[in-house]
Scaffold this active site. Structure first.
Site, PDB file in Angstrom:
ATOM      1  N   GLY A  75       0.469  -1.197   0.497  1.00 15.25           N
ATOM      2  CA  GLY A  75       0.036  -0.381   0.025  1.00 15.25           C
ATOM      3  C   GLY A  75       1.034   0.637   0.047  1.00 15.25           C
ATOM      4  O   GLY A  75       0.366   2.309  -0.124  1.00 15.25           O
ATOM      5  N   HIS A 135      -4.518  15.490   2.977  1.00 18.14           N
ATOM      6  CA  HIS A 135      -3.972  14.582   3.691  1.00 18.14           C
ATOM      7  C   HIS A 135      -3.075  15.424   5.737  1.00 18.14           C
ATOM      8  O   HIS A 135      -2.805  16.032   5.201  1.00 18.14           O
ATOM      9  CB  HIS A 135      -3.036  13.840   2.782  1.00 18.14           C
ATOM     10  CG  HIS A 135      -4.331  13.022   2.356  1.00 18.14           C
ATOM     11  ND1 HIS A 135      -3.927  13.555   1.002  1.00 18.14           N
ATOM     12  CD2 HIS A 135      -3.495  11.689   1.971  1.00 18.14           C
ATOM     13  CE1 HIS A 135      -4.380  11.806   0.345  1.00 18.14           C
ATOM     14  NE2 HIS A 135      -4.465  11.094   1.423  1.00 18.14           N
ATOM     15  N   LYS A 139       2.486  13.208   6.093  1.00 21.05           N
ATOM     16  CA  LYS A 139       2.189  12.151   4.932  1.00 21.05           C
ATOM     17  C   LYS A 139       3.919  12.936   3.746  1.00 21.05           C
ATOM     18  O   LYS A 139       3.882  14.244   3.674  1.00 21.05           O
ATOM     19  CB  LYS A 139       0.426  12.249   4.194  1.00 21.05           C
ATOM     20  CG  LYS A 139       1.213  12.254   2.552  1.00 21.05           C
ATOM     21  CD  LYS A 139      -0.153  11.622   1.916  1.00 21.05           C
ATOM     22  CE  LYS A 139      -0.362  10.949   0.715  1.00 21.05           C
ATOM     23  NZ  LYS A 139      -0.063   9.711   0.406  1.00 21.05           N
ATOM     24  N   GLY A 145      -0.908   9.279  -3.847  1.00 29.36           N
ATOM     25  CA  GLY A 145      -1.294   8.151  -4.392  1.00 29.36           C
ATOM     26  C   GLY A 145      -2.317   8.318  -5.521  1.00 29.36           C
ATOM     27  O   GLY A 145      -2.707   7.753  -6.693  1.00 29.36           O
TER      28      GLY A 145
END
Ligand SMILES: NC(=O)c1ccc[n+]([C@@H]2O[C@H](COP(=O)([O-])OP(=O)(O)OC[C@H]3O[C@@H](n4cnc5c(N)ncnc54)[C@H](O)[C@@H]3O)[C@@H](O)[C@H]2O)c1
Length: 238
Positions: A75, A135, A139, A145
């Site tokens: 991920g 976010h 991050k 992504g």
């Protein structure tokens, strides 16, 4: 199912909680302090590895899992410039990888809505399309992504947009993605079509990390015993 966790940060811990609640066993936890323990002997104790480390370590970790013969669900975002190398290693080793920039079921449904909306909007040149992603401040990569996946879906369907850019731009063929970093946002993505007459917006807002974690566990259940390269589209049968 026996799971090896590679990366024991926010996501690794959220995945552990969901996996254990579903009756799976965590047989190996790898983080920076014990990364040397990612060995053939240790990884063989697991049926599947789940990798959530980050842009700088994902490629090495995923490649190692493939070479060591364990299906891997990754991920980590921000490393896909090396995707072709991973795909080739996976084929050469008869390996298995599941990759998604976003494991949440809601976001994967949102991807399908995004593609469909882009197809509908293609003939209507009065609408300009732009994106925003929000976010948390930790991050490391921007745009997210997930934003890149959404942008690529738009570029494949809206001929008047030629490339995405992560800065302000007045060039009509640029698809502008604005990135904002605000705590504690786990992830918000908006796609906006705006004309002088009206605006159409679609937004996905993640309320917790649990959605990503349960999707990653679902992907690990899917990958167990398989050979090939998969995304959440196959995992969810979309
Ligand atoms: N695909 C998705 O659905 C999804 C969802 C959330 C986050 N992410 C991505 O997953 C990654 C991790 O996110 P997070 O929120 O858990 O971050 P985090 O910083 O909380 O955790 C990452 C962990 O990986 C460890 N790590 C770093 N380098 C390592 C290495 N070489 N070997 C082993 N461990 C290493 C760090 O020490 C840390 O504990 C990021 O790239 C993030 O963008 C993806």
């Amino acid at each position: 199912m026996k799971i090896a966790l590679i990366g024991y940060g926010k996501m690794g811990k959220a995945i552990e909680e969901i996996a254990v609640s579903k009756g799976h066993e965590i047989v190996l936890k790898i983080d920076v302090q014990n990364s040397h323990e990612l060995t053939k002997e240790n990884i063989q104790k697991a049926d599947v590895a789940i990798e959530f480390t980050g842009p700088h370590s994902a490629f090495e970790n995923v490649k190692k899992c493939i070479e060591l013969g364990i299906p891997v669900v990754s991920g980590s975002t921000g490393w896909l410039e090396k995707w072709n190398e991973i795909a080739a290693a996976c084929k050469a080793n008869n390996g298995c990888i599941v990759y998604s920039s976003n494991y949440s079921i809601g976001v994967n449904l949102f991807f399908e809505v995004n593609k469909q909306l882009a197809k509908l909007m293609e003939p209507y040149n009065d609408y300009d399309v732009s994106m925003t992603e929000i976010h948390h401040t930790e991050k490391k990569d921007a745009p997210s992504g997930t934003a890149i996946s959404l942008a690529e879906q738009i570029l494949s369907n809206i001929g008047r947009k030629k490339q995405w850019v992560n800065e302000a731009s007045l060039t009509p063929s640029d698809l502008v993605i604005t990135s904002e970093r605000i705590d504690p946002a786990p992830g918000t993505h908006t796609v906006k079509y705006s004309s002088p007459i009206d605006t159409i917006e679609i937004t996905h807002t993640a309320h917790t990390r649990k959605g990503f974690a349960s999707g990653a566990v679902l992907a690990a259940e899917f990958a167990n015993g398989k050979i090939g390269i998969f995304t959440m589209k196959e995992v969810l049968g979309l």
